[in-house]
Design an enzyme around this catalytic site. Structure first.
Site, short mmCIF file in Angstrom:
data_model
loop_
_atom_site.label_atom_id
_atom_site.label_comp_id
_atom_site.label_asym_id
_atom_site.label_seq_id
_atom_site.Cartn_x
_atom_site.Cartn_y
_atom_site.Cartn_z
N CYS A 104 -3.73 9.47 5.91
CA CYS A 104 -4.18 8.09 5.79
C CYS A 104 -4.92 7.50 7.11
O CYS A 104 -4.75 8.06 8.14
CB CYS A 104 -2.90 7.04 5.82
SG CYS A 104 -3.35 5.15 5.43
N GLU A 146 -0.03 14.11 -2.64
CA GLU A 146 1.17 13.85 -3.72
C GLU A 146 0.56 12.58 -4.63
O GLU A 146 0.04 11.55 -4.25
CB GLU A 146 2.39 13.29 -3.03
CG GLU A 146 2.83 14.50 -2.38
CD GLU A 146 4.16 14.21 -1.29
OE1 GLU A 146 4.83 14.91 -1.08
OE2 GLU A 146 4.68 12.95 -1.46
N CYS A 193 0.41 6.76 -10.18
CA CYS A 193 0.18 6.45 -8.75
C CYS A 193 -0.77 7.62 -8.08
O CYS A 193 -0.05 8.64 -7.78
CB CYS A 193 1.45 6.41 -8.09
SG CYS A 193 1.22 5.51 -6.40
N CYS A 235 5.51 3.11 6.84
CA CYS A 235 4.98 4.00 5.83
C CYS A 235 4.81 5.37 6.35
O CYS A 235 4.25 5.83 7.34
CB CYS A 235 3.59 3.83 5.34
SG CYS A 235 2.84 4.71 4.30
N SER A 264 -1.55 -5.57 0.11
CA SER A 264 -0.32 -5.10 1.04
C SER A 264 -0.19 -6.03 2.11
O SER A 264 -0.99 -5.81 2.82
CB SER A 264 -0.44 -3.82 1.43
OG SER A 264 0.65 -3.24 1.87
N LEU A 265 0.75 -7.12 2.09
CA LEU A 265 0.75 -8.34 2.97
C LEU A 265 1.76 -8.12 3.84
O LEU A 265 1.49 -8.02 5.07
CB LEU A 265 0.74 -9.46 2.14
CG LEU A 265 0.72 -10.78 3.01
CD1 LEU A 265 -0.55 -11.03 3.79
CD2 LEU A 265 0.70 -12.07 2.00
N HIS A 266 3.00 -8.30 3.25
CA HIS A 266 4.16 -8.15 4.00
C HIS A 266 4.76 -9.07 5.05
O HIS A 266 5.70 -9.30 5.43
CB HIS A 266 4.33 -6.70 4.71
CG HIS A 266 4.02 -5.55 3.54
ND1 HIS A 266 4.98 -5.43 2.53
CD2 HIS A 266 3.09 -4.64 3.88
CE1 HIS A 266 4.32 -4.49 2.01
NE2 HIS A 266 2.96 -3.99 2.46
N CYS A 314 0.04 1.62 9.40
CA CYS A 314 1.31 1.04 9.21
C CYS A 314 2.86 1.36 9.57
O CYS A 314 2.92 2.66 9.17
CB CYS A 314 1.22 0.74 7.65
SG CYS A 314 -0.33 -0.13 7.00
N GLY A 354 -3.00 7.41 1.53
CA GLY A 354 -4.47 6.87 1.90
C GLY A 354 -4.79 5.58 1.61
O GLY A 354 -4.23 4.64 0.73
N GLU A 355 -5.81 4.97 2.04
CA GLU A 355 -6.44 3.54 1.91
C GLU A 355 -7.57 3.75 1.18
O GLU A 355 -8.64 4.41 1.81
CB GLU A 355 -6.79 2.89 3.29
CG GLU A 355 -7.54 1.65 3.24
CD GLU A 355 -7.09 0.56 2.49
OE1 GLU A 355 -7.80 0.24 1.36
OE2 GLU A 355 -5.93 0.07 2.44
N CYS A 364 7.40 4.09 -3.02
CA CYS A 364 6.18 3.29 -2.35
C CYS A 364 6.62 3.73 -0.92
O CYS A 364 7.63 3.45 -0.47
CB CYS A 364 6.18 1.84 -2.65
SG CYS A 364 5.66 1.52 -4.17
#
Length: 344
Positions: free
Chosen positions: A110, A90, A103, A117, A216-218, A114, A161-162, A335
């Protein structure tokens, strides 16, 4: 047959010389493939029909196609993109009053896990090829011109994906997107978002491309971050920070920390103080991203008071903070929501 877009310009020149053609034919074909994003050898009209037929006997083009297009009430467009082997990813077009952002995805599924996600729940099937990534950008640029009467202005590698786990193809796709003989977009308009793989961050810093970097910390509390993003126990926050400092030394570009605040998970003062300490180590800014539920009930968007507390304390500490509101949530395009639901 092999996709002709897997050949470099030098390889194309060698190919045409082997056919008894002049080397400049390679530049003509390269321009059709990467600047014009043409998907048909037959339509390369500055080549003779005989030459086009000879090329078609050995090579083909495997373009992406839109399997399903969905439009959000806020103008966001989500593309269910079908690849040549039938797999789906997507990509999303996000419009604002001043710009349009693509995006794009870099993997089918992936590589990471996480907890918050939806994409992470999909098995990683394969990495996207260079042309499949570039095709997403070219597709969204056409949609931006069609629906919003302006060219695409920004690109974020924040889809499925990363990106760092498909490093070679992502870097090569960025070159194709930015070089004058490709789509000709500015690298300053491109952001690569990573969950934090120190070795690859340093490698990207050493590239000639000068894109932006988002992490991407969080959570800046090690134990808590490992619970939110289990793979991260292999990549301590100290190692990530070392790679970010290297990035800044090499590029001069500040880091963007992407950060969701969840109710009962990272919405306390200790979480804010840890984030401030982490930010203070490197020129950076924080994007507080509104969370988009994926249906498990474990992760819920924090209340406004907690969000305001983050903003207040970060600003007091002299750290730039922006709130990124959810876009496209009604079509699962926001997201963390990309999970090929349109294919079900």
């Amino acid at each position: 047959m092999k996709d002709i877009r897997t050949l470099s310009l030098d390889q194309l020149q060698e190919y045409f010389v082997s056919l008894g053609e002049k080397p400049f034919r390679a530049k003509q074909v390269y321009d059709w493939l990467w600047s014009k994003n043409l998907h048909s050898i037959e339509e390369m009209t500055n080549l003779s029909k005989d030459l086009r037929d000879r090329i078609s006997q050995e090579y083909m083009i495997n373009p992406i196609s839109v399997d399903q297009l969905q439009k959000s009430t806020d103008g966001t467009i989500k593309n269910g993109v079908k690849l040549h082997d039938g797999l789906l990813v997507e990509s999303v077009l996000i419009p604002t009053e001043t710009r349009t952002t693509a995006c794009v995805s870099s993997q089918v599924g992936c590589s990471l896990n996480c907890e918050f996600c939806a994409t992470a729940r999909l098995k990683r099937m394969r990495n996207l090829e260079v042309a499949e990534i570039v095709d997403q950008v070219a597709l969204i640029d056409r949609q931006s011109r069609l629906y919003f009467d302006r060219p695409l202005s920004n690109i974020v590698f924040m889809g499925m994906g990363e990106p760092m786990m498909n490093y070679k193809n992502v870097v090569e796709s960025i070159k194709k997107i930015t070089e004058p003989s490709g789509l000709g977009m500015s690298p300053r308009r491109i952001t690569v978002s990573t969950s934090g793989i120190p070795k690859m961050i340093k490698m990207l810093a050493d590239e000639e491309i000068r894109v932006n970097l988002a992490l991407s910390l969080h959570s800046a509390i090690e134990k808590k971050r490992n619970e939110i993003m289990p793979f991260s126990d292999k990549f301590p926050l100290t190692d990530i920070m070392d790679s970010l400092k290297y990035w800044y030394e090499k590029t001069g570009n500040i880091i963007t920390f992407e950060y969701c605040v969840w109710k009962g998970i990272n919405d306390e003062d200790e979480d804010i103080k840890a984030l401030i300490r982490y930010c203070k180590q490197i020129p950076s800014k924080v994007n507080l991203i509104q969370y988009n539920p994926i249906g498990d009930g474990k992760y819920d968007q924090c209340n406004k008071a907690a969000e305001d507390n983050y903003v207040r304390q970060l600003e007091k500490a002299g750290i730039t903070v922006l709130i990124r509101r959810s876009r496209g949530g009604d079509i699962d395009a926001a997201c963390g929501q990309l999970a090929n639901k349109s294919s079900e």
